[in-house]
Design a protein around this motif. Structure first.
Motif, PDB file in Angstrom:
ATOM      1  N   ASP A 127       0.819  -1.223   0.000  1.00 40.13           N
ATOM      2  CA  ASP A 127       0.000   0.000   0.000  1.00 40.13           C
ATOM      3  C   ASP A 127       0.851   1.271   0.000  1.00 40.13           C
ATOM      4  N   ARG A 128       2.087   1.137  -0.466  1.00 37.79           N
ATOM      5  CA  ARG A 128       2.971   2.305  -0.499  1.00 37.79           C
ATOM      6  C   ARG A 128       3.123   2.838  -1.910  1.00 37.79           C
ATOM      7  N   ALA A 129       2.256   2.406  -2.820  1.00 36.39           N
ATOM      8  CA  ALA A 129       2.291   2.966  -4.176  1.00 36.39           C
ATOM      9  C   ALA A 129       0.867   3.126  -4.704  1.00 36.39           C
ATOM     10  N   ARG A 130       0.683   4.170  -5.487  1.00 38.46           N
ATOM     11  CA  ARG A 130      -0.539   4.368  -6.252  1.00 38.46           C
ATOM     12  C   ARG A 130      -0.130   4.405  -7.721  1.00 38.46           C
ATOM     13  N   GLY A 131      -1.127   4.282  -8.610  1.00 39.05           N
ATOM     14  CA  GLY A 131      -0.781   4.182 -10.019  1.00 39.05           C
ATOM     15  C   GLY A 131      -1.618   5.095 -10.903  1.00 39.05           C
ATOM     16  N   VAL A 132      -1.048   5.388 -12.052  1.00 45.34           N
ATOM     17  CA  VAL A 132      -1.753   6.104 -13.124  1.00 45.34           C
ATOM     18  C   VAL A 132      -1.654   5.200 -14.346  1.00 45.34           C
ATOM     19  N   ALA A 133      -2.801   4.775 -14.853  1.00 42.09           N
ATOM     20  CA  ALA A 133      -2.855   3.760 -15.903  1.00 42.09           C
ATOM     21  C   ALA A 133      -3.107   4.391 -17.264  1.00 42.09           C
ATOM     22  N   THR A 134      -2.953   3.571 -18.294  1.00 45.62           N
ATOM     23  CA  THR A 134      -3.407   3.957 -19.631  1.00 45.62           C
ATOM     24  C   THR A 134      -4.504   2.982 -20.024  1.00 45.62           C
ATOM     25  N   VAL A 135      -5.649   3.504 -20.420  1.00 45.02           N
ATOM     26  CA  VAL A 135      -6.738   2.618 -20.840  1.00 45.02           C
ATOM     27  C   VAL A 135      -7.284   3.064 -22.190  1.00 45.02           C
ATOM     28  N   ARG A 136      -7.902   2.116 -22.866  1.00 41.84           N
ATOM     29  CA  ARG A 136      -8.625   2.417 -24.109  1.00 41.84           C
ATOM     30  C   ARG A 136     -10.119   2.410 -23.801  1.00 41.84           C
ATOM     31  N   ARG A 137     -10.922   2.818 -24.793  1.00 43.00           N
ATOM     32  CA  ARG A 137     -12.360   2.859 -24.522  1.00 43.00           C
ATOM     33  C   ARG A 137     -12.945   1.461 -24.332  1.00 43.00           C
ATOM     34  N   SER A 138     -12.192   0.441 -24.756  1.00 46.90           N
ATOM     35  CA  SER A 138     -12.680  -0.935 -24.597  1.00 46.90           C
ATOM     36  C   SER A 138     -12.555  -1.449 -23.153  1.00 46.90           C
ATOM     37  N   VAL A 139     -11.951  -0.693 -22.279  1.00 46.75           N
ATOM     38  CA  VAL A 139     -11.780  -1.145 -20.886  1.00 46.75           C
ATOM     39  C   VAL A 139     -13.163  -1.366 -20.264  1.00 46.75           C
ATOM     40  N   THR A 140     -13.303  -2.439 -19.482  1.00 45.30           N
ATOM     41  CA  THR A 140     -14.616  -2.720 -18.881  1.00 45.30           C
ATOM     42  C   THR A 140     -14.716  -2.061 -17.509  1.00 45.30           C
ATOM     43  N   ASP A 141     -15.941  -1.929 -17.024  1.00 40.53           N
ATOM     44  CA  ASP A 141     -16.141  -1.354 -15.687  1.00 40.53           C
ATOM     45  C   ASP A 141     -15.487  -2.232 -14.630  1.00 40.53           C
ATOM     46  N   GLN A 142     -15.554  -3.544 -14.870  1.00 46.99           N
ATOM     47  CA  GLN A 142     -14.927  -4.477 -13.916  1.00 46.99           C
ATOM     48  C   GLN A 142     -13.415  -4.245 -13.856  1.00 46.99           C
TER      49      GLN A 142
END
Ligand SMILES: O=C(O)/C=C(\CC(=O)C(=O)O)C(=O)O
Length: 313
Positions: free
Chosen positions: A101-116
């Motif tokens: 729990d000592r890191a957070r992230g910034v991701a790259t997603v496409r519009r195909s990413v699901t809510d799950q």
């Protein structure tokens, strides 16, 4: 720290590996400081680089990142998805899940990413998505796709990180100012530091922040922005002097909306690889009082990435 290695991939010709054996900073980071911009690369044998990538780096594993964190005196990391992994966030998620729990992230997603998938990323510690407009790094993504993604991540409390070059700000202004979330700019929008700090180009960036209180900036990457150095090498504790007035101006104008990160492992540097210990010694040149340092390194990143820990947050 262990030495850089490469897996089954062939590095981009001329690639500079991260600096093994960085010095200990002279500047003692305040307790609970966050390195709010860094990456993991692969290792390629486990987390292959994306087919659409524009460069192939040297591996930079989570273990090596966490060793650097401890060596420099940071408590936490914000790991930003780099374009060499495209929208395959597995290496990032693996790092978050092994961070205690000592890191957070910034991701790259496409519009195909699901809510799950978004929910799963949130559980792992992702708190933002990155939109990259630097043409040498990515192919063009239509704005309607990005706006759709922004609308989907906003209810999760995530923000958008944007990376662009200063000359492109006028053209991107309307898009950026239409984003519904907090917006975090990488590396001050990459100013040309050979131009005056009070000239029209940087003034536009300052206006962008002044007029839009949802806009934050990372005052990171002097090693990338500097034209005249001197580099953070060979004991130089007063490095990248040409970047100082730019970063200092942003820190002093918007003390509650600035972040700092090492940018380890410093992808795509062409001319030298900084000693990360000396890079930390750049910080007191741009945040010159203990109060500004605490905001930059502790209060702001913790408010953005660990808000639940802040009283009343
Ligand atoms: O690491 C950075 O912030 C800067 C980068 C790389 C990058 O953003 C990426 O690959 O995603 C750069 O200017 O080449």
């Amino acid at each position: 720290m262990s030495k850089p290695t490469t897996g089954p991939f062939e590095k981009t010709p001329g690639w500079l590996d991260w600096y093994a054996g960085p010095s200990k900073p002279q500047f003692v980071l305040p307790p609970d400081s966050v390195d709010a911009h860094c990456h993991v690369f692969g290792p390629g044998a486990r987390f292959p680089y994306a087919p659409e990538r524009k460069y192939t780096p040297c591996d930079a594993s989570r273990e090596q990142l966490f060793a650097l964190r401890d060596h420099l005196g940071f408590t936490r990391n914000v790991i930003v998805q780099a374009t060499c992994h495209g929208a395959d966030n597995r290496a990032l998620l693996d790092a978050l899940e092994h961070s205690d729990d000592r890191a957070r992230g910034v991701a790259t997603v496409r519009r195909s990413v699901t809510d799950q998938e978004l929910q799963d990323m949130h559980r792992a510690g992702v708190r933002g998505v990155r939109f990259n407009f630097v043409k040498r790094l990515v192919d063009f993504t239509p704005k309607d796709e990005l706006l759709e993604i922004a609308a989907r991540i906003a209810p999760l409390g995530w923000h958008v990180v944007i990376y662009f070059e200063a000359v492109d700000l006028p053209e991107l202004w309307d898009f950026f100012t239409s984003l519904p979330t907090t917006v975090v700019v990488d590396h001050m929008g990459r100013p040309d530091v050979s131009k005056p700090v009070d000239g029209p180009e940087f003034e536009l960036f300052l206006r962008f922040m002044r007029e839009h209180p949802n806009v934050w900036s990372k005052v990171s990457c002097p090693e990338r922005l500097s034209v005249s150095g001197p580099p953070a090498l060979d004991g130089e504790r007063n490095a990248y002097r040409d970047v100082v007035p730019f970063a200092r101006k942003v820190v002093e104008s918007f003390p509650d909306r600035v972040l700092w990160g090492t940018d380890w492992p410093h992808p795509n540097l062409k001319n030298h690889m900084p000693d990360d210990g000396l890079l930390v010694d750049f910080i007191p040149h741009i945040a010159v009082t203990p109060e500004l340092q605490r905001k930059l390194l502790v209060e702001n990143p913790n408010r953005l990435y660990w808000p639940d820990e802040i009283e009343g947050g």
